[in-house]
Design a protein around this motif. Sequence first.
Motif, PDB file in Angstrom:
ATOM      1  N   ASP A   3       0.735  -1.473  -0.079  1.00 26.07           N
ATOM      2  CA  ASP A   3       0.199  -0.105  -0.149  1.00 26.07           C
ATOM      3  C   ASP A   3       0.229   1.109  -0.069  1.00 26.07           C
ATOM      4  OD1 ASP A   3      -2.539  -1.617   0.450  1.00 26.07           O
ATOM      5  OD2 ASP A   3      -2.474  -1.588   2.371  1.00 26.07           O
ATOM      6  N   SER A   4       1.971   1.307   0.327  1.00 24.88           N
ATOM      7  CA  SER A   4       3.314   2.373   0.048  1.00 24.88           C
ATOM      8  C   SER A   4       3.835   2.481  -0.923  1.00 24.88           C
ATOM      9  CB  SER A   4       4.777   2.247   1.040  1.00 24.88           C
ATOM     10  OG  SER A   4       4.761   0.885  -0.117  1.00 24.88           O
ATOM     11  N   GLN A   5       3.912   4.021  -1.284  1.00 25.15           N
ATOM     12  CA  GLN A   5       4.364   4.496  -2.785  1.00 25.15           C
ATOM     13  C   GLN A   5       5.851   3.994  -2.554  1.00 25.15           C
ATOM     14  OE1 GLN A   5       3.669   8.475  -2.108  1.00 25.15           O
ATOM     15  NE2 GLN A   5       1.367   8.552  -2.413  1.00 25.15           N
ATOM     16  N   GLY A   6       5.780   3.949  -4.249  1.00 25.48           N
ATOM     17  CA  GLY A   6       7.053   3.038  -4.986  1.00 25.48           C
ATOM     18  C   GLY A   6       7.879   4.747  -5.411  1.00 25.48           C
ATOM     19  N   ASN A   7       8.820   4.349  -6.382  1.00 27.06           N
ATOM     20  CA  ASN A   7       9.551   5.537  -6.615  1.00 27.06           C
ATOM     21  C   ASN A   7       8.787   6.493  -7.372  1.00 27.06           C
ATOM     22  OD1 ASN A   7      11.660   4.016  -5.343  1.00 27.06           O
ATOM     23  ND2 ASN A   7      12.396   3.411  -7.384  1.00 27.06           N
ATOM     24  N   TYR A   8       8.412   6.270  -8.669  1.00 28.28           N
ATOM     25  CA  TYR A   8       7.370   7.274  -9.351  1.00 28.28           C
ATOM     26  C   TYR A   8       6.774   8.314  -8.262  1.00 28.28           C
ATOM     27  CZ  TYR A   8       4.415   9.739 -12.412  1.00 28.28           C
ATOM     28  OH  TYR A   8       3.167  10.464 -12.854  1.00 28.28           O
ATOM     29  N   GLU A   9       5.650   7.588  -8.158  1.00 28.51           N
ATOM     30  CA  GLU A   9       4.647   7.861  -7.433  1.00 28.51           C
ATOM     31  C   GLU A   9       5.283   9.138  -5.784  1.00 28.51           C
ATOM     32  OE1 GLU A   9       2.925   4.508  -8.984  1.00 28.51           O
ATOM     33  OE2 GLU A   9       5.235   5.012  -7.004  1.00 28.51           O
ATOM     34  N   ARG A  10       6.464   8.776  -5.570  1.00 33.44           N
ATOM     35  CA  ARG A  10       7.530   9.703  -4.407  1.00 33.44           C
ATOM     36  C   ARG A  10       8.287  11.282  -5.168  1.00 33.44           C
ATOM     37  NH1 ARG A  10      10.941   5.993  -2.318  1.00 33.44           N
ATOM     38  NH2 ARG A  10      10.964   8.272  -0.362  1.00 33.44           N
ATOM     39  N   LEU A  11       8.570  10.910  -6.625  1.00 36.96           N
ATOM     40  CA  LEU A  11       9.538  11.555  -7.154  1.00 36.96           C
ATOM     41  C   LEU A  11       7.972  12.787  -7.343  1.00 36.96           C
ATOM     42  CD1 LEU A  11      11.806  12.571  -8.498  1.00 36.96           C
ATOM     43  CD2 LEU A  11      11.010  10.618 -10.323  1.00 36.96           C
ATOM     44  N   ARG A  12       7.563  12.201  -8.290  1.00 34.07           N
ATOM     45  CA  ARG A  12       6.027  12.856  -9.055  1.00 34.07           C
ATOM     46  C   ARG A  12       5.482  14.595  -8.488  1.00 34.07           C
ATOM     47  NH1 ARG A  12       4.306  16.625 -11.801  1.00 34.07           N
ATOM     48  NH2 ARG A  12       2.190  16.275 -12.740  1.00 34.07           N
ATOM     49  N   PRO A  13       5.749  15.108  -6.494  1.00 33.89           N
ATOM     50  CA  PRO A  13       5.665  15.651  -6.544  1.00 33.89           C
ATOM     51  C   PRO A  13       6.780  16.822  -6.425  1.00 33.89           C
ATOM     52  CG  PRO A  13       5.280  14.430  -4.590  1.00 33.89           C
ATOM     53  CD  PRO A  13       5.120  13.318  -6.248  1.00 33.89           C
ATOM     54  N   LEU A  14       7.988  16.069  -6.256  1.00 37.21           N
ATOM     55  CA  LEU A  14       8.936  16.604  -5.997  1.00 37.21           C
ATOM     56  C   LEU A  14       9.426  17.084  -7.908  1.00 37.21           C
ATOM     57  CD1 LEU A  14      11.279  14.068  -4.392  1.00 37.21           C
ATOM     58  CD2 LEU A  14      10.432  16.464  -3.791  1.00 37.21           C
ATOM     59  N   LEU A  15       9.046  17.059  -8.384  1.00 39.56           N
ATOM     60  CA  LEU A  15       8.831  17.039 -10.317  1.00 39.56           C
ATOM     61  C   LEU A  15       8.141  18.609  -9.638  1.00 39.56           C
ATOM     62  CD1 LEU A  15       9.069  14.247 -12.303  1.00 39.56           C
ATOM     63  CD2 LEU A  15      10.926  15.233 -11.869  1.00 39.56           C
ATOM     64  N   GLU A  16       7.139  18.169  -9.566  1.00 42.39           N
ATOM     65  CA  GLU A  16       6.232  19.749  -9.628  1.00 42.39           C
ATOM     66  C   GLU A  16       7.110  20.838  -8.488  1.00 42.39           C
ATOM     67  OE1 GLU A  16       2.036  21.080  -8.241  1.00 42.39           O
ATOM     68  OE2 GLU A  16       2.016  18.845  -8.403  1.00 42.39           O
ATOM     69  N   GLU A  17       7.582  20.933  -7.485  1.00 40.57           N
ATOM     70  CA  GLU A  17       8.282  21.261  -6.655  1.00 40.57           C
ATOM     71  C   GLU A  17       9.077  21.709  -6.993  1.00 40.57           C
ATOM     72  OE1 GLU A  17      10.744  20.937  -2.473  1.00 40.57           O
ATOM     73  OE2 GLU A  17       8.736  19.338  -2.605  1.00 40.57           O
ATOM     74  N   TYR A  18      10.359  21.480  -8.550  1.00 33.50           N
ATOM     75  CA  TYR A  18      11.658  21.831  -8.530  1.00 33.50           C
ATOM     76  C   TYR A  18      11.109  22.522 -10.242  1.00 33.50           C
ATOM     77  CZ  TYR A  18      14.911  19.963  -5.418  1.00 33.50           C
ATOM     78  OH  TYR A  18      15.373  20.112  -4.479  1.00 33.50           O
ATOM     79  N   GLY A  19       9.888  22.524 -10.843  1.00 34.90           N
ATOM     80  CA  GLY A  19       9.252  23.308 -10.917  1.00 34.90           C
ATOM     81  C   GLY A  19       9.760  22.707 -12.755  1.00 34.90           C
ATOM     82  N   VAL A  20       9.554  21.772 -12.638  1.00 34.99           N
ATOM     83  CA  VAL A  20      10.256  21.171 -13.567  1.00 34.99           C
ATOM     84  C   VAL A  20       8.503  20.711 -15.270  1.00 34.99           C
ATOM     85  CG1 VAL A  20      10.581  18.205 -15.091  1.00 34.99           C
ATOM     86  CG2 VAL A  20      11.881  19.366 -12.763  1.00 34.99           C
ATOM     87  N   GLN A  21       9.245  21.031 -15.961  1.00 30.12           N
ATOM     88  CA  GLN A  21       7.921  20.552 -17.298  1.00 30.12           C
ATOM     89  C   GLN A  21       8.044  19.489 -17.880  1.00 30.12           C
ATOM     90  OE1 GLN A  21       6.597  23.159 -18.071  1.00 30.12           O
ATOM     91  NE2 GLN A  21       7.509  24.822 -16.340  1.00 30.12           N
ATOM     92  N   TYR A  22       7.079  18.916 -17.303  1.00 36.91           N
ATOM     93  CA  TYR A  22       6.307  17.300 -16.988  1.00 36.91           C
ATOM     94  C   TYR A  22       5.105  17.138 -17.831  1.00 36.91           C
ATOM     95  CZ  TYR A  22       5.982  13.062 -15.228  1.00 36.91           C
ATOM     96  OH  TYR A  22       5.686  11.293 -14.732  1.00 36.91           O
ATOM     97  N   ALA A  23       5.822  15.856 -18.843  1.00 39.07           N
ATOM     98  CA  ALA A  23       4.910  15.455 -19.455  1.00 39.07           C
ATOM     99  C   ALA A  23       4.155  13.856 -18.393  1.00 39.07           C
ATOM    100  CB  ALA A  23       4.848  15.294 -20.471  1.00 39.07           C
ATOM    101  N   ASP A  24       2.841  13.736 -17.990  1.00 40.97           N
ATOM    102  CA  ASP A  24       2.359  12.619 -17.248  1.00 40.97           C
ATOM    103  C   ASP A  24       2.082  11.701 -18.271  1.00 40.97           C
ATOM    104  OD1 ASP A  24       1.850  10.696 -15.322  1.00 40.97           O
ATOM    105  OD2 ASP A  24       0.393  12.254 -14.173  1.00 40.97           O
ATOM    106  N   LEU A  25       2.884  10.884 -18.822  1.00 39.70           N
ATOM    107  CA  LEU A  25       1.905   9.318 -19.380  1.00 39.70           C
ATOM    108  C   LEU A  25       1.624   8.630 -18.713  1.00 39.70           C
ATOM    109  CD1 LEU A  25       5.371   8.955 -21.497  1.00 39.70           C
ATOM    110  CD2 LEU A  25       2.811  10.334 -23.077  1.00 39.70           C
ATOM    111  N   PHE A  26       1.817   8.511 -16.615  1.00 32.72           N
ATOM    112  CA  PHE A  26       0.688   7.621 -16.060  1.00 32.72           C
ATOM    113  C   PHE A  26      -0.257   8.007 -16.253  1.00 32.72           C
ATOM    114  CE2 PHE A  26       5.344   7.021 -15.214  1.00 32.72           C
ATOM    115  CZ  PHE A  26       5.300   5.693 -13.864  1.00 32.72           C
TER     116      PHE A  26
END
Length: 359
Positions: free
Chosen positions: A163-186
């Motif tokens: 039930d815990s979060q994996g690498n991607y789920e934990r990285l996604r908000p950090l990309l937003e925090e750092y202002g990365v232009q990210y295309a969310d294919l998930f």
Amino acid sequence: MKYRIFTAAFVLLCLLPAAGMLFLPPTQAAGNERLAPAPHLKQEDGSWNTEFLGDVTDYVADHFALRQELVTANALLRTKLLASSPAEDVIYGSDGWLYYAQTLDDYQNHATLNAQELEQIARTVAEMQAFCQARGARFLFTIAPNKNSLYPAHMPSRYLVSDSQGNYERLRPLLEEYGVQYADLFTFFAKQEEVLYLRTDSHWSNRGAALAHDFLMQSLGLPYTCFGQAAYRMANTHRGDLYDMLYPKGTALEEQQQYQTTFSYVNEPRTAEDILIQTTSGNAQNGRLLLCRDSFGNALHPFLAEDFSEAVITRQMPYPLTQVQAGDTVIVEIVERNLPNLLKYPPDLGNNQAADSVE
């Protein structure tokens, strides 16, 4: 007498694979498989190789004659009778679906990256973006989902999901925090009703790559060829990489979409796996593209090449961002399971690091 004949036949069968190495062509790797190299008595520094006998054992195990035929026969028996895979890197799912075993940690939400490593990845991507933008280029980062992240229904039930979060789920908000232009294919793929990955391969289908292209170009805000609405034909032309690893002498092909494109290769690539591919397109509405990609770019790059007058498609890591010019578009695509490579191969921002490539 009959026991002697039986014994002689048994010994002959045991000797045949080893003796055949002297007369038959060398065994070739199947799929993503990596065969053991030939053993050497001495190492590069001139010292004796203390692991020589072990290296010989590994080499013979990977290169004995008729190996692929015997591996295929064993796999057919195991998958048909026991519904399990004898191949270390292949998971045999229901209805003939195959999955890449190296995605298990992500599938089961095992966080293999700690908080500091995830933040370093987000910071690294942000630095890449700032570097490209400072040179007057557009930048877009995207993560291709693992197959079982999108289509888990055919995974064996013995693989429990945390039930815990994996690498991607934990990285996604950090990309937003750092202002990365990210295309969310998930999120994009999860909304599609079509199955966009191949049953016997670890990658998306041509249809999946076509829709990913449309989404990436929309995210960039650039004009593009809408392959999502383009005509295509179906043909049994694709040999899945996982199928190849499991059944190296199998002959089955999977149905795949075939699209029409008009771009040209500067030099015809040997395979879509080439580290460097360059294209030109006379009908393109956009300038130059630098696509930093892994194996998911094999199917993706032809669609992107159609929309750029020039495209440099590279598997080089660290990413060769020092090639970026004013007016370029830079897309960095990496599959979910390869996220740790952003730590292993920090970006090339002019520090002359050694280059390598990834699967």
